[in-house]
Write an enzyme that holds these catalytic residues in place. Structure first.
Site, PDB file in Angstrom:
ATOM      1  N   GLU A   1       8.701  -4.567  10.630  1.00 32.96           N
ATOM      2  CA  GLU A   1       9.141  -3.257  10.137  1.00 32.96           C
ATOM      3  C   GLU A   1       9.509  -2.343  11.297  1.00 32.96           C
ATOM      4  O   GLU A   1       8.776  -2.268  12.295  1.00 32.96           O
ATOM      5  CB  GLU A   1       8.000  -2.611   9.307  1.00 32.96           C
ATOM      6  CG  GLU A   1       8.356  -1.208   8.821  1.00 32.96           C
ATOM      7  CD  GLU A   1       7.440  -0.673   7.733  1.00 32.96           C
ATOM      8  OE1 GLU A   1       6.533  -1.406   7.275  1.00 32.96           O
ATOM      9  OE2 GLU A   1       7.638   0.493   7.342  1.00 32.96           O
TER      10      GLU A   1
ATOM     11  N   GLU B   1      -1.866  -5.716   8.475  1.00 30.82           N
ATOM     12  CA  GLU B   1      -1.064  -5.145   9.554  1.00 30.82           C
ATOM     13  C   GLU B   1      -1.718  -5.407  10.912  1.00 30.82           C
ATOM     14  O   GLU B   1      -2.947  -5.369  11.025  1.00 30.82           O
ATOM     15  CB  GLU B   1      -0.911  -3.630   9.344  1.00 30.82           C
ATOM     16  CG  GLU B   1      -0.130  -3.283   8.084  1.00 30.82           C
ATOM     17  CD  GLU B   1       0.138  -1.785   7.930  1.00 30.82           C
ATOM     18  OE1 GLU B   1      -0.207  -1.005   8.859  1.00 30.82           O
ATOM     19  OE2 GLU B   1       0.682  -1.391   6.889  1.00 30.82           O
TER      20      GLU B   1
ATOM     21  N   ASP C   1       0.838  -1.204   0.000  1.00 31.43           N
ATOM     22  CA  ASP C   1       0.000   0.000   0.000  1.00 31.43           C
ATOM     23  C   ASP C   1       0.876   1.259   0.000  1.00 31.43           C
ATOM     24  O   ASP C   1       0.369   2.380  -0.103  1.00 31.43           O
ATOM     25  CB  ASP C   1      -1.014  -0.015   1.152  1.00 31.43           C
ATOM     26  CG  ASP C   1      -0.352  -0.029   2.518  1.00 31.43           C
ATOM     27  OD1 ASP C   1       0.893  -0.145   2.601  1.00 31.43           O
ATOM     28  OD2 ASP C   1      -1.085   0.072   3.524  1.00 31.43           O
ATOM     29  N   SER C   2       2.197   1.072   0.050  1.00 33.06           N
ATOM     30  CA  SER C   2       3.125   2.194  -0.178  1.00 33.06           C
ATOM     31  C   SER C   2       2.886   2.776  -1.573  1.00 33.06           C
ATOM     32  O   SER C   2       3.317   3.891  -1.875  1.00 33.06           O
ATOM     33  CB  SER C   2       4.579   1.728  -0.043  1.00 33.06           C
ATOM     34  OG  SER C   2       4.795   0.539  -0.772  1.00 33.06           O
TER      35      SER C   2
ATOM     36  N   LYS D   1      -1.482  -9.412   2.724  1.00 32.97           N
ATOM     37  CA  LYS D   1      -0.767  -8.965   3.931  1.00 32.97           C
ATOM     38  C   LYS D   1      -1.684  -8.043   4.718  1.00 32.97           C
ATOM     39  O   LYS D   1      -2.342  -7.177   4.125  1.00 32.97           O
ATOM     40  CB  LYS D   1       0.521  -8.231   3.561  1.00 32.97           C
ATOM     41  CG  LYS D   1       1.265  -7.707   4.795  1.00 32.97           C
ATOM     42  CD  LYS D   1       2.673  -7.277   4.486  1.00 32.97           C
ATOM     43  CE  LYS D   1       2.788  -5.889   3.900  1.00 32.97           C
ATOM     44  NZ  LYS D   1       2.241  -4.808   4.758  1.00 32.97           N
TER      45      LYS D   1
HETATM   46  O1  KIV Z   1       3.482  -1.202   1.593  1.00 35.32           O
HETATM   47  C1  KIV Z   1       4.670  -1.525   1.735  1.00 35.32           C
HETATM   48  O2  KIV Z   1       5.513  -1.120   0.946  1.00 35.32           O
HETATM   49  C2  KIV Z   1       5.005  -2.390   2.856  1.00 35.32           C
HETATM   50  C3  KIV Z   1       6.417  -2.705   3.227  1.00 35.32           C
HETATM   51  C4  KIV Z   1       6.547  -3.896   4.059  1.00 35.32           C
HETATM   52  C5  KIV Z   1       7.492  -2.575   2.309  1.00 35.32           C
HETATM   53  O3  KIV Z   1       4.125  -2.820   3.529  1.00 35.32           O
END
Ligand code: KIV
Length: 302
Positions: A199, A134, A63-64, A132
């Protein structure tokens, strides 16, 4: 390592080379064998294809994306539709790497049922091989695992918690916070997570968690003892516009290279040296002669 052999691709650097698909169980096997896992973020077709051809094991549609591709200030604004759109592009490019999609902020913060519905979309509509999420969301991880959706957990500095954390700060700096992170990691693994991103945590903490977990840890700003490492594509290549974080290693200055190439192109256009005759199409000789004769005729009449 596990094994889905895909057809060979023609007309590229990887032409003729059969590939062994990286799967979630393959990552666990890499940990068992002590083989480091290379991971990188990915957002579009061409860059993902290059990363895949370069042999990266795991490509995360992070999501970056919100920041490095869409220009938002943080990751919170990116939507499920946008993440799906980019995941599809990455999926089309990748033959070997495991493709993991980040579930964006808000898409799994309500009920478990909502999280499950959104995760199914990533697999069904975009071809993600894992999602993924969080934070310590054990119930959701269990539900996703039961629904056959592999999950990568993410603990430590979780950017979607920006407002709660009050900034991007290194986490788990006290013994108590480190113990909580370790407990959460073990519970995520027990709930079914297949890997865990760590992270922005002290090296010592990541090292201890990695040693205790059976599933692989993938670090970003978490020191060298993690089972794998991940970087943001734009950080690795120098395609960002702000000073890099301490943990970033810049392997190329692609930003300068691209800027120079575009400046060169602009100058060539301005000086009429692009395109050249060799870069132009030509009519067949017969048609050209006919056109020139017609033109001469018209000029004669005038
Ligand atoms: O969104 C992202 O880039 C991430 C990192 C772990 C690189 O979640």
């Amino acid at each position: 390592m596990s094994i889905t052999n895909l057809p060979v691709r023609s007309g590229s650097a990887s032409a003729g080379i059969p590939v062994t698909k990286v799967t979630m169980p393959a990552l666990a096997e890499m940990k068992r064998q002590g083989k480091p896992i290379s991971a990188l973020t990915a957002y579009d077709y061409s860059s993902s294809r290059l990363a895949d051809e370069a042999g990266i094991d795991l490509l995360l549609v992070g999501d970056s994306l919100a920041m490095v591709v869409l220009g938002h200030e943080n990751t919170l604004a990116v939507t499920v539709e946008e993440m799906l759109h980019h995941t599809r592009a990455v999926r089309r490019a990748v033959r070997r790497a495991l493709v993991v999609s980040d579930m964006p902020f808000g898409s799994y913060h309500g009920t478990v049922a909502e999280g499950l519905t959104n995760a199914v979309r990533f697999v069904k509509e975009a071809g993600a091989e894992a999602v993924k999420i969080e934070g310590p969301r054990f119930e959701l991880v269990r539900a996703l695992t039961e629904a056959e959706i592999p999950v990568v957990g993410h603990l430590g500095l979780t950017p979607q918690s920006l407002n709660r954390m009050g900034g991007y700060r290194v986490q788990a700096r006290t013994a108590e916070a480190a113990q909580k992170l370790k407990d959460d990691a073990l519970r995520l693994a027990e709930a079914g997570a297949g890997a865990l991103v760590l992270e922005g945590v002290p090296r010592e903490v990541a090292s201890a968690v990695t040693a205790e977990l059976a599933i692989p840890t993938i670090g970003i700003g978490a020191g060298p003892e993690c089972d794998g490492q991940i970087l943001v594509y734009h950080d690795l290549l120098g395609l960002t516009f702000a000073p890099a974080a301490k943990f970033v290693r810049r392997y190329a200055d692609a930003g300068s290279l691209i800027r120079q190439a575009i400046e060169h192109y602009r100058e060539d256009v301005e000086h009429r040296v692009f395109p050249s005759d060799r870069e132009s199409y030509h009519m067949p000789q017969g048609a050209r002669t006919e056109m020139e004769a017609e033109r001469a005729n018209e000029l004669g009449k005038a």
